[in-house]
Design an enzyme around this catalytic site. Structure first.
Site, PDB file in Angstrom:
ATOM      1  N   ARG B 223       3.651  -0.418 -10.948  1.00 42.60           N
ATOM      2  CA  ARG B 223       2.305   0.246 -10.635  1.00 42.60           C
ATOM      3  C   ARG B 223       2.713   1.265  -9.490  1.00 42.60           C
ATOM      4  NH1 ARG B 223       0.153  -1.579  -5.373  1.00 42.60           N
ATOM      5  NH2 ARG B 223      -1.770  -0.798  -5.928  1.00 42.60           N
ATOM      6  N   ASN B 225       1.511   3.317  -6.079  1.00 44.32           N
ATOM      7  CA  ASN B 225       0.704   3.342  -4.743  1.00 44.32           C
ATOM      8  C   ASN B 225       1.243   4.676  -4.072  1.00 44.32           C
ATOM      9  OD1 ASN B 225      -1.074   2.833  -2.800  1.00 44.32           O
ATOM     10  ND2 ASN B 225       0.247   1.104  -1.746  1.00 44.32           N
ATOM     11  N   LYS B 317      -4.424   4.902   5.501  1.00 47.11           N
ATOM     12  CA  LYS B 317      -3.387   5.619   4.970  1.00 47.11           C
ATOM     13  C   LYS B 317      -2.919   6.742   6.077  1.00 47.11           C
ATOM     14  CE  LYS B 317      -4.256   5.126   0.245  1.00 47.11           C
ATOM     15  NZ  LYS B 317      -3.221   4.477  -0.416  1.00 47.11           N
TER      16      LYS B 317
END
Lengths: 321, 347
Positions: B223, B225, B317
């Site tokens: 995956r 990110n 973030k």
């Protein structure tokens, strides 16, 4: 495609271990190496039993580092649906078969300072590869307590006693010998882990004894592969694919779904891994839950079923599949 | 194959740069014009030759410099690499997995010869020629995990599986997005993900763990990110926050295009055969906004994603304060035209 990756193999050896158990050895048909595995892993063997496709899990008993071949031992179940009978009666050296990549739902806790294995009957098989793993790594602080019906039915007991005289005890039912559980649970060093593989009654007896003696849950490990039990035939509606299927007496719900051409997820096919968990959309009748994946509440809710081992008895069942 | 390795730095003068090839193969993580967490897993199987998804362990033009940066981080802080005692077997699993994959995928760069447990490993880009005994750590200069991850791009979490959970019991973590192995070591899957906002409420981690526990040998998954980093820093660790955190305040409208980087992690998940553990490689790719906007589709989409991102995520973030400046820069490349589905720049 559901399930673990597949391996095409050839049967290179079939050996009668005793009157109930046969050992099968498989090599890759392409001459390549088998994947390495970890002690306690199983493979799912595919069989075409007179038109019925069966996929049964069997523990790998060979050394995890021996990549030339895989070995399994199968106990004949005369009352069962036929997977073991098929292997015993029809599988001969030279035959080509399909097995799955190894999957481990019963691995060693590598933090353990000591491992105590309790085996009942054919439940010995995962311990054979685990013992090989531990002795190869030279950190094999283990004990094996192995209960068998009679000496002649004690598969591999003689070899184990010969190789590991200080680690192995064998108990014979016909001589009224019993595993001295209470004594064994006392005075073990901190960091000892317990592993049980055998009949349901034995697993429950050992786990409840250990819990009563105050053993932490994280130190208790067990594996019980449930063979799907035969039962009354029933009909199921599959809402997603729009099919209605008939589950025969000797067939599992998962097998019937597959026979209808629906690629449903699965892994262990023994009620343990959780992969085939299926949502129930509607039902009118009683579930016969045989898995040990769902919780008691989930069993009671009627909202989920494990089609690899569980059945249904009633008017109608509609599944999200 | 002929990869030409860059001579570049990830600190000080920041000479890190992406060639046109590296820009084109950048793993842009947004397949549509908005972003929210999802268990966005897919099989880790080859996709499009030349892409970062083609080989098990991607080797690119940054390889040699990235390994030099890792060595510097480890010199200053040896605790970036830790392995609890029961994880050595998993370390050998990882060493075998990487050596076999690299030798197969990059035969002109790496070579592995096995004669029983006598192994011979050649790593041409790093000038390594090693003969050792497999499963005997005394024959290597480091433990097996440290040895091979000093030669492999990306961070590595080595996870033990027990009690229906995964445990962060070993790792090589020098290129992380603000988390610490020394803090997380020994934690389980839910514990180490505890700081992530919103995803717990959505039940994401329960589903993700269930998926990971069922990953089988020979069937890895992956995956993506992402986050944002000012300057091409690989080491954005909490341990060094005092060094890099302050750099976020150096952003100006004039330098945002060249100093602000999109940081993408290609995370993959492999079952390990001998230990029944898992390895979770986290490979970091960096691209500055100036390079990203050279593909109009990426420029338009990235503007929309950053603009519409929930405040919690922009805060987590770490770019909430700089978001207006980043948006001002990106807005000039977004004419409102429709973008095509999927991540590929020229589709």
């Amino acid at each position: 495609m559901a399930g673990a990756a597949k391996i095409s193999v050839k049967v290179i050896d079939v050996v009668e271990v005793n009157e109930l158990v046969k050992r099968f050895k498989f090599e890759r048909t392409d001459g390549g190496l088998m994947p390495t595995f970890s002690g306690g892993a199983h493979t799912v063997v595919e069989m075409n039993d007179q038109g019925t496709r069966r996929l049964n899990p069997y523990s790998l008993m060979s050394s995890p580092t021996d990549r030339s071949a895989y070995t399994i031992s199968v106990r004949r179940d005369d009352e069962g649906r036929g997977g073991s009978l098929y292997l015993h009666n029809h599988v001969k050296p030279g035959m080509e078969m399909t097995i799955s990549n190894p999957v481990n739902l019963f691995s060693l806790d590598l933090r353990a300072r000591k491992h105590i294995f309790f085996a009942g009957g054919i439940g010995i098989t995962p311990f054979l590869s685990q013992i090989k793993q531990l002795s190869a790594a030279n950190n094999g602080h283990f004990e094996l307590h192995y209960a068998v019906r009679t000496a002649s039915l004690g598969s591999y007991a003689d070899e184990l006693l010969e190789h590991f005289p200080n680690n192995v005890d064998v108990y014979h039912d016909d001589k009224d010998q019993q595993i001295p559980l209470d004594k064994l649970l006392e005075g073990q060093p901190l960091g000892t882990h317990i592993y049980v593989c055998g009949p349901k009654g034995m697993i429950n007896w050992i786990l409840s004894g250990a819990r009563k003696a105050g053993w932490p849950e994280q130190a208790l490990h067990y594996e019980e592969f449930l063979a799907p039990e035969p039962g009354k035939a029933f009909d199921v509606e599959l809402a997603v694919t729009g099919k209605t299927i008939h589950v025969k007496e000797q067939q599992s719900l998962l097998e019937a779904i597959e026979a209808a051409g629906v690629d449903a997820p699965y892994l262990c096919r023994g009620g343990a891994c959780g992969m085939c968990e299926t949502q129930v959309i509607r039902s009118e009748g009683d579930f016969i839950h045989n898995d040990h994946w769902l919780t008691d509440e989930e069993h009671a809710s009627g909202e989920k079923i494990m089609p690899c081992v569980s059945r249904f008895d009633g008017k109608s069942l509609v599944l999200d599949r | 194959m002929g990869i030409e390795f860059n001579k570049e730095t990830y600190r000080g003068d920041y000479t890190f740069t992406n060639s046109p090839t590296a820009i084109k193969r950048f793993p842009f993580p947004f397949d549509k014009d908005s972003y929210m967490y999802a268990v966005n897993m897919e099989p880790h199987t080859p996709v499009r030759e030349g892409s970062v998804y083609y080989n098990s362990f991607d080797v690119d033009e940054h390889y040699v410099s990235e390994m030099a940066d890792r060595a510097m981080v480890l010199d200053e802080d040896p605790l970036r690499c830790q392995s609890l005692p029961h994880m050595e077997l998993a370390g050998w699993d990882l060493l075998e997995l990487i050596m076999a994959a690299k030798a197969k995928d990059y035969p002109d760069l790496f070579k592995l010869t096995c004669d029983g447990d006598k192994w011979h490993w050649v790593n041409k880009p790093l000038g390594i020629d090693e003969t050792f005994t497999f499963m005997d750590a005394s024959t290597l200069p480091y433990g097996p995990m440290e040895y091979i991850t000093r030669q492999t791009q990306g961070d590595f979490c080595l996870l033990d599986q027990r009690e229906e959970n995964l445990w962060m019991d070993a790792g090589m973590i020098t290129t992380q997005a603000d988390w610490s192995l020394d803090f997380d070591i020994g934690m389980n899957f839910f514990e180490w993900h505890a700081p992530v906002p919103l995803a717990h409420e959505k039940g994401i981690f329960i589903r993700a763990l269930k998926f990971l526990l069922n990953i089988q040998q020979g069937a890895p998954a992956r995956r993506l990110n992402w986050t944002m980093t000012v300057n091409p820093l690989l080491d954005t660790s909490p341990e060094n926050y005092h060094k890099w955190g302050i750099q976020k305040t150096t952003l100006t409208p004039e330098n945002v295009g060249s100093k602000q980087y999109l940081r993408v992690e290609l995370q993959s998940f492999f079952r390990l055969p001998r230990s029944n553990g898992m390895v979770f490689p986290i490979r970091c790719y960096l691209i500055k906004l100036e390079d990203l906007v050279t593909y109009p589709k990426w420029a338009r989409r990235f503007h929309r994603v950053i603009r519409d991102l929930p405040v919690e995520l922009a805060t987590y973030k770490g770019f909430i304060d700089n978001r207006p400046m980043i948006l001002d820069y990106l807005a000039q490349f977004d004419d409102g035209a429709e973008t095509s589905p999927g991540v590929w720049p020229e589709d």
